[in-house]
Design an enzyme around this catalytic site. Structure first.
Site, PDB file in Angstrom:
ATOM      1  N   ILE A  92       1.809   4.786   1.152  1.00 55.74           N
ATOM      2  CA  ILE A  92       0.916   5.762   1.978  1.00 55.74           C
ATOM      3  C   ILE A  92       0.338   4.933   3.055  1.00 55.74           C
ATOM      4  CG2 ILE A  92      -1.273   7.008   1.604  1.00 55.74           C
ATOM      5  CD1 ILE A  92      -0.641   7.407  -1.028  1.00 55.74           C
ATOM      6  N   HIS A 115       0.696  -1.363  -0.145  1.00 55.08           N
ATOM      7  CA  HIS A 115       0.069   0.120   0.025  1.00 55.08           C
ATOM      8  C   HIS A 115       0.788   1.292  -0.042  1.00 55.08           C
ATOM      9  CE1 HIS A 115      -3.100   2.931   1.123  1.00 55.08           C
ATOM     10  NE2 HIS A 115      -4.088   1.976   0.885  1.00 55.08           N
ATOM     11  N   GLY A 159      -6.037   4.477   5.318  1.00 60.45           N
ATOM     12  CA  GLY A 159      -6.642   5.321   6.013  1.00 60.45           C
ATOM     13  C   GLY A 159      -7.324   4.479   7.198  1.00 60.45           C
ATOM     14  N   VAL A 160      -7.703   3.351   7.082  1.00 64.68           N
ATOM     15  CA  VAL A 160      -8.292   2.321   8.091  1.00 64.68           C
ATOM     16  C   VAL A 160      -7.520   2.303   8.980  1.00 64.68           C
ATOM     17  CG1 VAL A 160      -9.897   1.135   6.481  1.00 64.68           C
ATOM     18  CG2 VAL A 160      -7.449   0.209   6.794  1.00 64.68           C
ATOM     19  N   GLU A 196      -7.617   2.905  13.096  1.00 63.54           N
ATOM     20  CA  GLU A 196      -7.365   1.899  14.156  1.00 63.54           C
ATOM     21  C   GLU A 196      -6.229   2.378  15.055  1.00 63.54           C
ATOM     22  OE1 GLU A 196      -6.643  -1.540  16.688  1.00 63.54           O
ATOM     23  OE2 GLU A 196      -8.350  -0.934  15.078  1.00 63.54           O
TER      24      GLU A 196
END
Length: 221
Positions: free
Chosen positions: A130, A124, A133-134, A138
Site C-alpha cells: 500500500i 509498507h 499516505g504521507v 508529498e
C-alpha cells in the site's frame, strides 16, 4: 379426497397431449375446460422456458476492438525531463511522472504511476503493498510545486517547503498497479511573503483517495 383424485386423474390424463389428439370420443365440458387451462399453462411454461433459455444463451454485444486499444493514454503537457527541470527532487523522492494538464497560475494535474518496484513497498507492507499516505501528500505537494515555481505565479525555480497541511483525509488505499491522478489548485497567493494556499485532490479510477489543503512557501533555503 374424491375431488383431489379426480383432479389428479384429469391432470395426468390431460398432460398426455397425444391422448387427446387420438381420442375418438367427445370430452365432457368440465374435462374440456380443464384441458384448455392445462394446455394454456403448459404452453406458457414452454414459452417462458424457451425464452429464458434463449436469453441465457445470447452473449452480450461483442466489442471487436482489442482492450489494449479501447482506452486512450493520458496526454503529456510536461514529461519527466521537463518536470526535473522545475522540481529539485530526485530518486527516490521524485513522485511525479507526467503533467497532463496545466493552467498557468491556477492549477496542475499530474500522474504518479504506482509500481511494485517503488522503494517503499518492501516495507509498507510486505504482505500487502500500500502506498503510504504521507507519500501521497508529498506527491501532491510536488504537483503544487509545479504550479508555484512557474513564472506565471512569481516562482523562479527556487525551492519550496511545506508550511502546513490541513483537513487531509485518506479515502481509499492506493496499491501497486494504480495510477494516482493529482489535481492541485491555487486558492490564495501572497507573493510578498512567498506563501501559497492550495487545495489538492488525488484520484484512482475517478474515485477520490486523498484530499486536503496545503500551505506552501518558496525560498532559497
Amino acid at each position: 379426497m374424491a375431488s383431489m383424485a379426480v383432479s389428479q386423474s384429469i391432470f395426468s390424463t390431460l398432460t398426455s397431449q397425444r391422448g387427446f389428439e387420438n381420442a375418438s370420443l367427445p370430452l365432457p365440458s368440465s374435462m374440456l375446460k380443464h384441458s384448455l387451462v392445462v394446455n394454456s399453462l403448459s404452453t406458457h411454461f414452454n414459452k417462458t422456458r424457451n425464452t429464458s433459455f434463449i436469453t441465457n444463451c445470447v452473449s452480450p454485444e461483442k466489442n471487436d476492438t482489442p482492450i489494449e486499444l479501447r482506452y486512450p493514454a493520458f496526454p503529456t503537457v510536461m514529461d519527466i525531463n521537463q518536470i526535473r527541470e522545475i522540481l529539485p527532487h530526485r530518486f527516490p523522492f521524485l513522485l511525479v511522472d507526467r503533467v497532463i494538464e496545466y493552467n498557468p497560475g491556477v492549477s496542475a494535474v499530474a500522474i504518479k504511476n504506482v509500481t511494485i518496484n517503488d522503494n517503499f513497498f518492501p516495507g509498507h507492507f510486505p504482505e500487502r503493498p500500500i502506498m503510504p499516505g504521507v507519500l501521497m501528500v508529498e506527491a501532491m505537494a510536488q504537483v503544487g510545486g509545479l504550479v508555484m515555481l512557474q513564472p506565471e505565479v512569481g516562482g523562479s525555480r527556487e525551492n519550496f517547503f511545506f508550511a502546513g497541511i490541513d483537513k487531509v483525509r485518506f479515502r481509499k488505499p492506493v496499491i501497486a498497479g494504480d495510477t494516482l491522478v493529482m489535481r492541485m489548485t491555487l486558492i490564495k497567493l501572497q507573493k510578498r511573503f512567498g506563501i501559497a494556499k492550495m487545495e489538492g485532490k488525488a484520484y484512482v479510477g475517478g474515485d477520490v483517495v486523498c484530499e486536503g489543503e496545503f500551505l506552501m512557501a518558496t525560498g532559497s533555503e
